[in-house]
Design a protein around this motif. Structure first.
Motif, PDB file in Angstrom:
ATOM      1  N   GLN A  10       0.825  -1.208   0.000  1.00  0.00           N
ATOM      2  CA  GLN A  10       0.000   0.000   0.000  1.00  0.00           C
ATOM      3  C   GLN A  10       0.862   1.261   0.000  1.00  0.00           C
ATOM      4  O   GLN A  10       0.517   2.248  -0.640  1.00  0.00           O
ATOM      5  N   TYR A  66       2.042   1.833  -3.524  1.00  0.00           N
ATOM      6  CA  TYR A  66       0.945   2.366  -4.341  1.00  0.00           C
ATOM      7  C   TYR A  66       0.629   3.810  -3.980  1.00  0.00           C
ATOM      8  O   TYR A  66       0.261   4.604  -4.835  1.00  0.00           O
ATOM      9  N   LYS A  67       0.779   4.148  -2.717  1.00  0.00           N
ATOM     10  CA  LYS A  67       0.518   5.517  -2.278  1.00  0.00           C
ATOM     11  C   LYS A  67       1.506   6.480  -2.931  1.00  0.00           C
ATOM     12  O   LYS A  67       1.121   7.576  -3.357  1.00  0.00           O
ATOM     13  N   ASP A 107      -8.263   4.563  -2.523  1.00  0.00           N
ATOM     14  CA  ASP A 107      -8.858   3.216  -2.479  1.00  0.00           C
ATOM     15  C   ASP A 107      -9.294   2.764  -3.867  1.00  0.00           C
ATOM     16  O   ASP A 107      -9.100   1.599  -4.227  1.00  0.00           O
ATOM     17  N   PHE A 133      -6.086   1.873  -5.745  1.00  0.00           N
ATOM     18  CA  PHE A 133      -5.532   0.622  -5.228  1.00  0.00           C
ATOM     19  C   PHE A 133      -6.313  -0.567  -5.770  1.00  0.00           C
ATOM     20  O   PHE A 133      -5.734  -1.553  -6.225  1.00  0.00           O
TER      21      PHE A 133
END
Length: 140
Positions: free
Chosen positions: A4, A7-8, A61, A64
């Motif tokens: 995560q 991806y952020k 979200d 993601f």
């Protein structure tokens, strides 16, 4: 760094104006820098809309889930290709005989009876063969 977090970082790079959302224009502009082929803004807008992005934009979200769903699609396609290699006889299942043939091609010396035993470990419905769903469960 975790998945995560990675991806952020990508999300923040795509979010040019730093408002915490990726607009279709931001996504289109960045995608154009990455891919050689032309991507139309309408295609990007359609993807964003299909993800139910708020106000026509993607939150983290949404982004993601988009990236992860693409990876799942790729994994599923790879599993389908592997399954087709083992099923060989067009029966849409892996039989002990087809498993034995494939293992022989891979240099494994097994008998058909040994293949029956291998299949029985993952044969959820007890029909003596592996369907794609049983094969997928075995591979996960």
């Amino acid at each position: 760094m975790n998945k995560q977090g990675d991806y952020k970082r990508v999300f923040n790079h795509l979010d040019e104006d730093g408002n915490g959302m990726i607009s279709p224009k931001e996504l289109h502009r960045r995608m154009g820098m990455i891919w050689d082929e032309e991507i139309y803004i309408e295609e990007v807008e359609s993807v964003v809309e299909s993800l139910h992005g708020r106000n026509g934009e993607l939150g983290f979200d949404d982004f993601f889930n988009l990236v992860e769903s693409d990876k799942e699609d790729e994994k599923l396609e790879d599993l389908k290709k592997a399954f087709r290699m083992y099923e060989m006889d067009g029966s849409d299942c892996i039989t002990p005989r087809s498993l034995n043939r494939m293992l022989s091609r891979l240099g494994e010396s097994t008998s058909v009876d040994e293949c029956v035993g291998m299949i029985s470990k993952f044969d959820l419905n007890g029909d003596g063969v592996l369907s794609f769903d049983e094969f997928r469960a075995m591979m996960v």
